[in-house]
Design a protein around this motif. Structure first.
Motif, short mmCIF file in Angstrom:
data_model
loop_
_atom_site.label_atom_id
_atom_site.label_comp_id
_atom_site.label_asym_id
_atom_site.label_seq_id
_atom_site.Cartn_x
_atom_site.Cartn_y
_atom_site.Cartn_z
N ASN A 1 34.36 40.90 41.99
CA ASN A 1 35.55 40.82 41.15
C ASN A 1 35.39 39.69 40.15
O ASN A 1 35.21 38.52 40.54
CB ASN A 1 36.80 40.57 42.01
CG ASN A 1 37.29 41.83 42.69
OD1 ASN A 1 37.22 42.92 42.12
ND2 ASN A 1 37.80 41.70 43.90
N SER B 1 38.24 32.98 37.80
CA SER B 1 37.71 32.98 39.17
C SER B 1 36.85 34.22 39.37
O SER B 1 36.82 35.12 38.54
CB SER B 1 38.84 32.96 40.20
OG SER B 1 39.62 34.15 40.10
N HIS B 2 36.17 34.24 40.50
CA HIS B 2 35.41 35.43 40.89
C HIS B 2 35.28 35.44 42.41
O HIS B 2 35.49 34.41 43.07
CB HIS B 2 34.02 35.44 40.24
CG HIS B 2 33.07 34.44 40.84
ND1 HIS B 2 32.99 33.14 40.38
CD2 HIS B 2 32.18 34.55 41.86
CE1 HIS B 2 32.08 32.48 41.09
NE2 HIS B 2 31.58 33.31 41.99
N THR C 1 45.08 40.55 35.95
CA THR C 1 46.27 40.23 36.75
C THR C 1 46.02 40.18 38.26
O THR C 1 46.68 39.42 38.95
CB THR C 1 47.37 41.27 36.49
OG1 THR C 1 46.87 42.59 36.79
CG2 THR C 1 47.81 41.24 35.02
N ARG C 2 45.08 40.94 38.78
CA ARG C 2 44.90 41.01 40.24
C ARG C 2 44.09 39.83 40.75
O ARG C 2 43.21 39.30 40.06
CB ARG C 2 44.23 42.32 40.65
CG ARG C 2 44.98 43.56 40.22
CD ARG C 2 44.34 44.82 40.76
NE ARG C 2 44.64 45.01 42.16
CZ ARG C 2 43.74 45.31 43.09
NH1 ARG C 2 42.47 45.44 42.76
NH2 ARG C 2 44.09 45.50 44.34
N SER C 3 44.34 39.45 42.00
CA SER C 3 43.57 38.39 42.64
C SER C 3 42.11 38.79 42.75
O SER C 3 41.77 39.97 42.91
CB SER C 3 44.14 38.12 44.04
OG SER C 3 43.23 37.38 44.82
N ALA C 4 41.22 37.81 42.69
CA ALA C 4 39.79 38.07 42.81
C ALA C 4 39.42 38.56 44.21
O ALA C 4 38.31 39.08 44.41
CB ALA C 4 38.99 36.82 42.47
N LYS C 5 40.30 38.42 45.17
CA LYS C 5 40.01 38.85 46.54
C LYS C 5 40.48 40.28 46.81
O LYS C 5 40.19 40.83 47.87
CB LYS C 5 40.67 37.90 47.53
CG LYS C 5 40.12 36.48 47.48
CD LYS C 5 40.82 35.59 48.50
CE LYS C 5 40.29 34.16 48.44
NZ LYS C 5 40.97 33.27 49.43
N GLU C 6 41.18 40.89 45.87
CA GLU C 6 41.76 42.21 46.10
C GLU C 6 40.77 43.33 45.77
O GLU C 6 40.06 43.27 44.75
CB GLU C 6 43.01 42.40 45.25
CG GLU C 6 44.19 41.54 45.67
CD GLU C 6 45.43 41.86 44.87
OE1 GLU C 6 45.87 43.03 44.89
OE2 GLU C 6 45.95 40.95 44.20
N ARG D 1 37.21 37.64 37.20
CA ARG D 1 38.48 37.31 36.56
C ARG D 1 38.22 36.23 35.51
O ARG D 1 37.16 35.64 35.46
CB ARG D 1 39.49 36.81 37.60
CG ARG D 1 39.68 37.77 38.78
CD ARG D 1 40.32 39.08 38.33
NE ARG D 1 40.64 39.94 39.46
CZ ARG D 1 39.97 41.04 39.78
NH1 ARG D 1 38.91 41.40 39.07
NH2 ARG D 1 40.34 41.79 40.79
N SER E 1 39.88 42.47 36.06
CA SER E 1 41.33 42.57 35.94
C SER E 1 41.86 41.28 35.37
O SER E 1 41.32 40.20 35.63
CB SER E 1 41.97 42.85 37.30
OG SER E 1 43.39 42.81 37.21
#
Length: 280
Positions: free
Chosen positions: A221, A226-227, A178-183, A223, A176
């Motif tokens: 996730n 980040s990941h 836009t979404r946080s890597a924790k979502e 990103r 994604s």
């Protein structure tokens, strides 16, 4: 969305052709797309459209008077174009990740590069040797008895057991911008459980092996900056829930799209209902 070897698109979504010659198997993603209502998609689509209107308010005001029909058509297309662009990027990231994990040569374009850097960071943090620790990547998993199939992004040994013992993980990549890597989404758990409890895997030459015994499952996730590896409780209870979604999806896929209307015994049949008959 990636294009697995045996997958094909139908009027009812993606199905897998069984190389052994059996009936087609509905894809895990198809099941969840049919049975799980994604509540966040409607507000997301509205937000994108409203933001575009506000950013282009002068043009919108002018075209609302001079070109209303075309404007409406374009507004309805905004969220679809954004979704398709994101899907295309996700597919390219998945393909590059697969080649990297299989040790095959691959080219990385400018958009994909940051995500692959995060995959490299993940492998480095966990001390992964792809030759020793990658069990499989992009492998087709079948459950013929229940009638479904799917593709596992990654099966990998990670040192997460007691005393850093290696455990076999089933991992699904999610990307994604836009979404946080924790979502994560709740249905990710059902997706992983469906794959985890398949009975058979297909090797690249279409020979079969029993599904490996998966010890843990999670979403990786990826990103651009980040990941995060998020463990998911993809146990038997989640698989039971998936089987309910499977039954629901197959019912919808088999259901007719229309039914004949009922007429009173003495009611004349309208001309436009020529294909319908009076109730006997």
């Amino acid at each position: 969305m990636t294009n697995p070897k045996h997958a094909r698109d139908t009027d009812n979504g993606r199905y897998y052709q069984d190389p052994a010659g059996g009936p087609d198997l509905v894809s895990v993603t198809n099941v969840l797309n049919t049975s799980v209502h994604k509540h966040a998609l409607i507000p997301w689509a509205v937000k994108l459209t409203v933001e575009w209107i506000l950013d282009n308010r002068m043009e919108v005001a002018r075209r609302a008077i001079t070109d209303r029909a075309a404007l409406v058509k374009e507004l309805k297309q905004i969220h679809i174009d954004v979704r398709d662009t994101a899907s295309d990027l996700g597919t390219r990231i998945h393909r590059a990740a697969e080649q990297r994990l299989l040790g095959a040569p691959f080219a990385v374009d400018r958009e994909v590069g940051p995500y692959l850097n995060q995959l490299e960071a993940f492998l480095g943090f966990w001390g992964v040797d792809i030759d020793k620790h990658v069990e499989a990547a992009e492998i087709t998993c079948l459950h013929r008895r229940l009638g479904y199939a799917g593709t596992a992004d990654l099966m990998i040994w990670l040192p997460t057991g007691e005393g850093r013992a290696l455990e076999l993980w089933l991992i699904d990549f999610k990307t994604s911008a836009t979404r946080s890597a924790k979502e994560v989404y709740p249905e990710n758990t059902q997706q992983l459980a469906a794959l985890r409890y398949c009975e058979t895997v297909l090797l690249p030459d279409d020979t079969e092996q029993p599904m490996p015994k998966i010890q843990r499952a999670g979403v990786l996730n990826l990103r651009a900056k980040s990941h995060a590896l998020v463990e998911m409780p993809a146990g038997r209870d989640a698989h039971k829930a998936f089987r309910g979604a499977l039954a629901n999806a197959l019912w919808h896929h088999a259901a007719p799209s229309s039914y004949p209307a009922l007429l009173a015994p003495d009611q004349p049949v309208p001309a436009r209902w020529r294909n319908y008959r009076k109730v006997a």
